[in-house]
Write a protein that holds these residues in place. Structure first.
Motif, PDB file in Angstrom:
ATOM      1  N   ALA A  73      14.272   9.017  -2.148  1.00 38.26           N
ATOM      2  CA  ALA A  73      13.471   9.081  -3.372  1.00 38.26           C
ATOM      3  C   ALA A  73      12.301   8.104  -3.314  1.00 38.26           C
ATOM      4  CB  ALA A  73      14.349   8.789  -4.587  1.00 38.26           C
ATOM      5  N   MET A  74      12.572   6.907  -2.826  1.00 36.31           N
ATOM      6  CA  MET A  74      11.512   5.905  -2.711  1.00 36.31           C
ATOM      7  C   MET A  74      10.410   6.390  -1.780  1.00 36.31           C
ATOM      8  SD  MET A  74      11.851   1.989  -1.308  1.00 36.31           S
ATOM      9  CE  MET A  74      12.119   2.491   0.403  1.00 36.31           C
ATOM     10  N   HIS A  75      10.814   7.054  -0.685  1.00 36.29           N
ATOM     11  CA  HIS A  75       9.820   7.479   0.291  1.00 36.29           C
ATOM     12  C   HIS A  75       9.154   8.806  -0.081  1.00 36.29           C
ATOM     13  CE1 HIS A  75       9.670   4.428   3.397  1.00 36.29           C
ATOM     14  NE2 HIS A  75      10.938   4.190   3.131  1.00 36.29           N
ATOM     15  N   VAL A  76       9.702   9.538  -1.035  1.00 30.91           N
ATOM     16  CA  VAL A  76       8.952  10.659  -1.602  1.00 30.91           C
ATOM     17  C   VAL A  76       7.723  10.106  -2.330  1.00 30.91           C
ATOM     18  CG1 VAL A  76       8.976  12.443  -3.397  1.00 30.91           C
ATOM     19  CG2 VAL A  76      10.856  12.291  -1.766  1.00 30.91           C
ATOM     20  N   ARG A  77       7.930   9.050  -3.111  1.00 33.85           N
ATOM     21  CA  ARG A  77       6.806   8.389  -3.777  1.00 33.85           C
ATOM     22  C   ARG A  77       5.817   7.842  -2.744  1.00 33.85           C
ATOM     23  NH1 ARG A  77       7.332   6.594  -9.139  1.00 33.85           N
ATOM     24  NH2 ARG A  77       9.268   7.229 -10.175  1.00 33.85           N
ATOM     25  N   ALA A  78       6.352   7.216  -1.706  1.00 32.76           N
ATOM     26  CA  ALA A  78       5.498   6.641  -0.668  1.00 32.76           C
ATOM     27  C   ALA A  78       4.682   7.724   0.026  1.00 32.76           C
ATOM     28  CB  ALA A  78       6.345   5.877   0.345  1.00 32.76           C
ATOM     29  N   ALA A  79       5.312   8.882   0.253  1.00 28.53           N
ATOM     30  CA  ALA A  79       4.605   9.984   0.911  1.00 28.53           C
ATOM     31  C   ALA A  79       3.402  10.433   0.079  1.00 28.53           C
ATOM     32  CB  ALA A  79       5.557  11.156   1.143  1.00 28.53           C
ATOM     33  N   LEU A  80       3.565  10.486  -1.240  1.00 28.58           N
ATOM     34  CA  LEU A  80       2.440  10.831  -2.107  1.00 28.58           C
ATOM     35  C   LEU A  80       1.327   9.795  -1.983  1.00 28.58           C
ATOM     36  CD1 LEU A  80       4.323  11.922  -5.369  1.00 28.58           C
ATOM     37  CD2 LEU A  80       3.188  13.429  -3.721  1.00 28.58           C
ATOM     38  N   ARG A  81       1.690   8.522  -1.963  1.00 28.95           N
ATOM     39  CA  ARG A  81       0.700   7.459  -1.820  1.00 28.95           C
ATOM     40  C   ARG A  81       0.005   7.534  -0.469  1.00 28.95           C
ATOM     41  NH1 ARG A  81       0.974   3.197  -5.400  1.00 28.95           N
ATOM     42  NH2 ARG A  81       0.089   1.807  -3.825  1.00 28.95           N
ATOM     43  N   ASN A  82       0.719   7.994   0.551  1.00 29.02           N
ATOM     44  CA  ASN A  82       0.145   8.090   1.891  1.00 29.02           C
ATOM     45  C   ASN A  82      -0.683   9.351   2.086  1.00 29.02           C
ATOM     46  OD1 ASN A  82       1.072   5.672   2.850  1.00 29.02           O
ATOM     47  ND2 ASN A  82       2.898   6.504   3.812  1.00 29.02           N
ATOM     48  N   THR A 106      12.375  13.094  -8.552  1.00 30.70           N
ATOM     49  CA  THR A 106      11.395  12.039  -8.287  1.00 30.70           C
ATOM     50  C   THR A 106       9.998  12.481  -8.681  1.00 30.70           C
ATOM     51  OG1 THR A 106      12.737  11.223  -6.431  1.00 30.70           O
ATOM     52  CG2 THR A 106      10.429  10.535  -6.517  1.00 30.70           C
ATOM     53  N   LEU A 107       9.633  13.699  -8.324  1.00 25.70           N
ATOM     54  CA  LEU A 107       8.301  14.206  -8.670  1.00 25.70           C
ATOM     55  C   LEU A 107       8.141  14.373 -10.177  1.00 25.70           C
ATOM     56  CD1 LEU A 107       7.896  16.835  -5.813  1.00 25.70           C
ATOM     57  CD2 LEU A 107       6.801  14.592  -5.979  1.00 25.70           C
ATOM     58  N   ALA A 108       9.216  14.770 -10.842  1.00 24.77           N
ATOM     59  CA  ALA A 108       9.171  14.871 -12.307  1.00 24.77           C
ATOM     60  C   ALA A 108       8.965  13.498 -12.930  1.00 24.77           C
ATOM     61  CB  ALA A 108      10.446  15.518 -12.833  1.00 24.77           C
ATOM     62  N   ASP A 109       9.630  12.479 -12.374  1.00 20.05           N
ATOM     63  CA  ASP A 109       9.447  11.103 -12.862  1.00 20.05           C
ATOM     64  C   ASP A 109       8.009  10.644 -12.662  1.00 20.05           C
ATOM     65  OD1 ASP A 109      12.113  11.007 -13.597  1.00 20.05           O
ATOM     66  OD2 ASP A 109      12.752   9.896 -11.793  1.00 20.05           O
ATOM     67  N   VAL A 110       7.447  10.984 -11.523  1.00 21.51           N
ATOM     68  CA  VAL A 110       6.057  10.614 -11.248  1.00 21.51           C
ATOM     69  C   VAL A 110       5.130  11.258 -12.274  1.00 21.51           C
ATOM     70  CG1 VAL A 110       4.140  10.902  -9.606  1.00 21.51           C
ATOM     71  CG2 VAL A 110       6.407  10.207  -8.781  1.00 21.51           C
ATOM     72  N   GLU A 155       0.819  -1.208   0.000  1.00 20.39           N
ATOM     73  CA  GLU A 155       0.000   0.000   0.000  1.00 20.39           C
ATOM     74  C   GLU A 155       0.852   1.258   0.000  1.00 20.39           C
ATOM     75  OE1 GLU A 155      -3.920  -1.738   2.402  1.00 20.39           O
ATOM     76  OE2 GLU A 155      -2.463  -0.463   3.430  1.00 20.39           O
ATOM     77  N   VAL A 156       1.968   1.229   0.738  1.00 18.34           N
ATOM     78  CA  VAL A 156       2.803   2.417   0.888  1.00 18.34           C
ATOM     79  C   VAL A 156       3.762   2.582  -0.291  1.00 18.34           C
ATOM     80  CG1 VAL A 156       4.581   3.521   2.307  1.00 18.34           C
ATOM     81  CG2 VAL A 156       2.628   2.415   3.400  1.00 18.34           C
ATOM     82  N   LEU A 157       4.403   1.510  -0.703  1.00 17.40           N
ATOM     83  CA  LEU A 157       5.437   1.594  -1.739  1.00 17.40           C
ATOM     84  C   LEU A 157       4.916   1.288  -3.140  1.00 17.40           C
ATOM     85  CD1 LEU A 157       8.445  -0.099   0.094  1.00 17.40           C
ATOM     86  CD2 LEU A 157       7.838   2.320  -0.005  1.00 17.40           C
ATOM     87  N   GLY A 158       3.777   0.632  -3.230  1.00 13.53           N
ATOM     88  CA  GLY A 158       3.224   0.287  -4.537  1.00 13.53           C
ATOM     89  C   GLY A 158       3.595  -1.132  -4.955  1.00 13.53           C
ATOM     90  N   ASP A 159       2.691  -1.761  -5.682  1.00 10.24           N
ATOM     91  CA  ASP A 159       2.923  -3.147  -6.108  1.00 10.24           C
ATOM     92  C   ASP A 159       4.159  -3.281  -6.997  1.00 10.24           C
ATOM     93  OD1 ASP A 159       0.737  -4.160  -4.736  1.00 10.24           O
ATOM     94  OD2 ASP A 159      -0.629  -3.867  -6.417  1.00 10.24           O
ATOM     95  N   ALA A 160       4.359  -2.304  -7.894  1.00 10.32           N
ATOM     96  CA  ALA A 160       5.476  -2.408  -8.833  1.00 10.32           C
ATOM     97  C   ALA A 160       6.807  -2.445  -8.089  1.00 10.32           C
ATOM     98  CB  ALA A 160       5.445  -1.232  -9.815  1.00 10.32           C
ATOM     99  N   HIS A 161       6.982  -1.563  -7.102  1.00 11.46           N
ATOM    100  CA  HIS A 161       8.234  -1.529  -6.339  1.00 11.46           C
ATOM    101  C   HIS A 161       8.441  -2.845  -5.587  1.00 11.46           C
ATOM    102  CE1 HIS A 161      11.468   0.179  -3.825  1.00 11.46           C
ATOM    103  NE2 HIS A 161      10.928  -0.568  -2.874  1.00 11.46           N
ATOM    104  N   VAL A 162       7.388  -3.313  -4.904  1.00 12.76           N
ATOM    105  CA  VAL A 162       7.532  -4.533  -4.105  1.00 12.76           C
ATOM    106  C   VAL A 162       7.775  -5.737  -5.004  1.00 12.76           C
ATOM    107  CG1 VAL A 162       6.383  -6.052  -2.455  1.00 12.76           C
ATOM    108  CG2 VAL A 162       6.141  -3.580  -2.236  1.00 12.76           C
ATOM    109  N   ASP A 163       7.105  -5.781  -6.142  1.00 13.26           N
ATOM    110  CA  ASP A 163       7.316  -6.895  -7.077  1.00 13.26           C
ATOM    111  C   ASP A 163       8.764  -6.915  -7.570  1.00 13.26           C
ATOM    112  OD1 ASP A 163       4.726  -7.705  -6.822  1.00 13.26           O
ATOM    113  OD2 ASP A 163       4.012  -6.709  -8.642  1.00 13.26           O
TER     114      ASP A 163
END
Length: 405
Positions: free
Chosen positions: A354-363, A396-400, A292-300
């Motif tokens: 960087a990973m947790h910037v993405r996670a913060a958006l998801r949270n 990271t935000l630009a990549d998103v 939920e926090v990191l996303g399925d793609a990252h965990v996979d």
């Protein structure tokens, strides 16, 4: 609605599903089928909708009264409920979701978890529901067919799924006009914004991408104010998410229920896992939160790159970090993201940052809030570290943004 035979109730966790105005349990049929192998599933109908009896023409009740009626329904069906009340997971759409909020506030000991789909703590344009009540009471529910079709379904759904949409619209046409009007009046008076912070059960708010009634900002607000809240925007759906994308809804609920089940095995005073939670249960619950926090793609990707050399490390992270810390009820996920971002800046762990910037958006953190975290860290972690953090976050935000195009 799917429900195990009476003598089998109690062998599985109970899930109760609540409908949207103008619909019935049929909106949950596909989701119930997907969940039915692992859960007892019970649906209920609004007064005058589906199989529920029509109320008197001048009937008055509140959304809170609907919540009380749900508890009474469960107690009337589940054996032994009088001596040992049954706790259950609850998920509802629109006014069915609002009923869940009242359940969590009026009967918190009865809920294992709460999921509100396409719903809100106070519906936009709530005052207009009183006017709608008068119109429908005079002219019948058919007067709402065209407007509801436009609100309920995402663009293209009617043409691509004529059977499903027709079935729901027939439910609206067949609904009792006085029952529909009474629910409208209840919606008009519903407002739990000042009490939402009291909701302590694991909470999931889901908004449809095309929902004009309850936009994603409503889901974010609820997730932020509930004590254990998460907000998700479901692409490609509007206001009847369980009927529009039952597979995605069922998957969200499975993850939510699994995480909540782990949470019930925690000592609320110390946050420690109780003895009846096995390491496998801690791992499974941690994996739910990690995804939920990191996303399925990252965990996979992490799982694909795991070999015999790193397997024990990945197992430890999932159990201890995600199953042991991230599942604790003491902080919201937004607050945990703030703490993690600050720690990553302080120690210069830029890949993790960087990973947790993405996670913060998801949270549920906004980009402005991430910026504020970095600014705050400039004072306590040093300007050079904050300078690097801004560069990493910016990329990271630009990549998103590119990924979402």
């Amino acid at each position: 609605m799917r429900l195990s035979p009476r003598e089998q109730l109690g062998e599985k966790e109970l899930v109760v599903l609540g409908p949207s105005l103008g619909t019935s349990t049929v909106m949950w049929d596909a989701v119930a089928h997907l969940l039915g192998e692992d859960y007892d599933v019970l649906g209920w109908d609004l007064p005058g909708h589906g199989v529920s009896p029509a109320p008197a023409p001048d009937a008055e009740f509140s959304v809170g009264d609907l919540a009380d009626a749900v508890v009474a329904l469960v107690d009337s069906i589940v054996p032994g409920a009088a001596s040992s009340p049954t706790a259950f997971h609850y998920a509802g759409d629109s006014v069915g979701g609002a009923t869940g909020a009242e359940l969590a506030l009026r009967h918190p000991d009865r809920l294992l978890s709460l999921a509100m789909f396409c719903s809100s703590a106070r519906f936009n344009g709530a005052e207009g529901y009183a006017e709608r009540a008068e119109l429908v009471a005079k002219q019948g529910t058919a007067v709402r067919l065209q407007a509801s079709a436009e609100i309920w379904f995402a663009p293209g759904f009617l043409g691509e799924h004529p059977a499903e949409s027709s079935r729901l619209l027939h439910t609206l046409r067949d609904a009792d006009r006085f029952g529909y009007a009474a629910v409208c009046r209840a919606i008009s008076a519903y407002d739990v914004r000042d009490r939402f912070g009291d909701i302590a059960v694991p909470f999931l708010a889901v908004a449809g991408e095309f929902d004009s009634v309850c936009p994603f900002s409503d889901a974010e607000w609820m997730a932020e104010h509930a004590q254990q809240g998460t907000a998700v925007e479901l692409p490609g759906v509007a206001h009847i998410a369980p009927a529009e994308n039952p597979v995605a809804v069922a998957e969200l609920l499975r993850k939510h229920f699994s995480a909540a089940a782990l949470d019930t095995r925690r000592d609320p005073r110390a946050g420690a896992v109780q003895a009846d939670a096995t390491q496998r249960e801690v791992y499974d619950g941690g994996m739910v939160v990690r995804r939920e926090v990191l996303g399925d793609a990252h965990v996979d990707r992490a799982n694909q790159n795991t070999d015999e050399f790193t397997a024990e490390f990945q197992n430890m992270i999932t159990r201890i970090a995600w199953g042991g810390i991230w599942t604790r009820p003491g902080l919201t996920r937004q607050m945990r993201s703030v703490a993690v971002l600050t720690a990553m800046i302080a120690h210069g762990h830029w890949d993790e940052f960087a990973m947790h910037v993405r996670a913060a958006l998801r949270n549920g953190l906004t980009r402005d809030e991430i910026k504020e975290v970095i600014l705050q860290s400039a004072i306590y972690c040093g300007v050079p570290s904050a300078n690097t953090a801004f560069k990493v976050a910016q990329k990271t935000l630009a990549d998103v943004d590119k990924e979402q195009q």
